[in-house]
Design an enzyme around this catalytic site. Sequence first.
Site, mmCIF file in Angstrom:
data_model
loop_
_atom_site.group_PDB
_atom_site.id
_atom_site.type_symbol
_atom_site.label_atom_id
_atom_site.label_comp_id
_atom_site.label_asym_id
_atom_site.label_seq_id
_atom_site.Cartn_x
_atom_site.Cartn_y
_atom_site.Cartn_z
ATOM 1 N N ASN A 101 -38.708 12.668 15.740
ATOM 2 C CA ASN A 101 -39.189 13.975 16.203
ATOM 3 C C ASN A 101 -39.345 13.928 17.714
ATOM 4 O O ASN A 101 -39.610 12.864 18.291
ATOM 5 C CB ASN A 101 -40.553 14.283 15.571
ATOM 6 C CG ASN A 101 -41.081 15.654 15.969
ATOM 7 O OD1 ASN A 101 -40.336 16.633 15.994
ATOM 8 N ND2 ASN A 101 -42.365 15.735 16.297
ATOM 9 N N HIS A 105 -41.749 15.695 20.622
ATOM 10 C CA HIS A 105 -42.975 16.484 20.742
ATOM 11 C C HIS A 105 -43.248 16.743 22.223
ATOM 12 O O HIS A 105 -43.167 15.807 23.036
ATOM 13 C CB HIS A 105 -44.154 15.752 20.099
ATOM 14 C CG HIS A 105 -45.403 16.574 20.131
ATOM 15 N ND1 HIS A 105 -45.600 17.650 19.288
ATOM 16 C CD2 HIS A 105 -46.489 16.506 20.934
ATOM 17 C CE1 HIS A 105 -46.769 18.203 19.569
ATOM 18 N NE2 HIS A 105 -47.331 17.538 20.565
ATOM 19 N N SER A 143 -42.579 13.161 24.129
ATOM 20 C CA SER A 143 -42.489 11.896 23.393
ATOM 21 C C SER A 143 -41.471 12.018 22.274
ATOM 22 O O SER A 143 -41.436 13.037 21.573
ATOM 23 C CB SER A 143 -43.837 11.561 22.734
ATOM 24 O OG SER A 143 -44.909 11.650 23.655
ATOM 25 N N ASP A 177 -47.501 14.526 14.126
ATOM 26 C CA ASP A 177 -47.318 14.107 15.524
ATOM 27 C C ASP A 177 -47.928 12.736 15.825
ATOM 28 O O ASP A 177 -48.406 12.476 16.935
ATOM 29 C CB ASP A 177 -47.869 15.183 16.488
ATOM 30 C CG ASP A 177 -47.118 16.495 16.344
ATOM 31 O OD1 ASP A 177 -45.924 16.452 16.018
ATOM 32 O OD2 ASP A 177 -47.726 17.556 16.544
HETATM 33 C C1 GAR Z 1 -39.182 21.791 22.089
HETATM 34 O O1 GAR Z 1 -39.984 21.927 23.248
HETATM 35 C C2 GAR Z 1 -39.775 20.770 21.136
HETATM 36 O O2 GAR Z 1 -40.386 19.692 21.800
HETATM 37 C C3 GAR Z 1 -40.805 21.602 20.428
HETATM 38 O O3 GAR Z 1 -40.169 22.839 20.203
HETATM 39 C C4 GAR Z 1 -39.227 23.066 21.251
HETATM 40 C C5 GAR Z 1 -37.890 23.381 20.635
HETATM 41 O O4 GAR Z 1 -36.970 23.742 21.613
HETATM 42 N N1 GAR Z 1 -41.207 20.988 19.207
HETATM 43 C C6 GAR Z 1 -42.446 21.036 18.744
HETATM 44 O O5 GAR Z 1 -43.337 21.630 19.299
HETATM 45 C C7 GAR Z 1 -42.648 20.290 17.432
HETATM 46 N N2 GAR Z 1 -44.035 20.082 17.195
HETATM 47 P P1 GAR Z 1 -35.415 23.722 21.315
HETATM 48 O O6 GAR Z 1 -35.230 24.533 20.019
HETATM 49 O O7 GAR Z 1 -34.800 24.434 22.479
HETATM 50 O O8 GAR Z 1 -34.972 22.320 21.164
#
Ligand code: GAR
Length: 214
Positions: free
Chosen positions: A103, A105, A132, A141
């Site tokens: 994942n 985060h 991370s 997480d």
């Molecule tokens: C990213 O910032 C990722 O880190 C976050 O969602 C966004 C997705 O962007 N994920 C979380 O918050 C998971 N807990 P993306 O669809 O453009 O990759």
Amino acid sequence: MKKIVILISGRGSNMQAIVAAGLPATIAAVISNEPSAAGLATAAAHGIATCVVDHRGYRERTEFDDVLADAIDAFGPDLVILAGFMRILTAPFVDRYAGRLLNIHPSLLPAFPGLHTHRRALEAGVKVHGCSVHFVTPELDHGPIVLQAAVPVLPGDNEDTLAARVLEQEHRIYVQAIRWFCEDRIKITPQGTVALLNQKSATAHVLLSPDFDS
Ligand code: GAR
């Protein structure tokens, strides 16, 4: 060559960075729980198989997770990547992919697990923030951290400017972590931390964004 399945819920910019990186891996499929996820079209445009498992069709989390796991397993992946996949996964699902579920985060874990990480970082007044990559374990997480990137919090930052600075680094560290996995260089120690095989640099697990003054 390792086979990868990527799970998304929205924009899919991390997925796109992974696809564009030309890793020594096959991106077997991109699966979304959101039929309207913009990343699905991006994946299809790259000739990648796409699939939707809409969580709204299932009353219980376990039911959704079972169908999702079947969809994933149909592609026989070595590695499953959560790239902005915004569903909480049950312990049986997580255990099924133990050691091969990553994942990303948007915080320097263990700070700010959960949602609204950039807003919370600004409210807390931290001066260093980041992102991370970690193996997924049943606790949200948590799980062994593979790689982190640090970005400065700058005067005048708002949620959007900070999120954009972090996102650039997400794209770097996710690609790097997946490359290590594909090269069989990641080992989870008995203590539950990540060790990188064949690595001389002691600081390999942390990247600094170029926004820091040198
Ligand atoms: C990213 O910032 C990722 O880190 C976050 O969602 C966004 C997705 O962007 N994920 C979380 O918050 C998971 N807990 P993306 O669809 O453009 O990759």
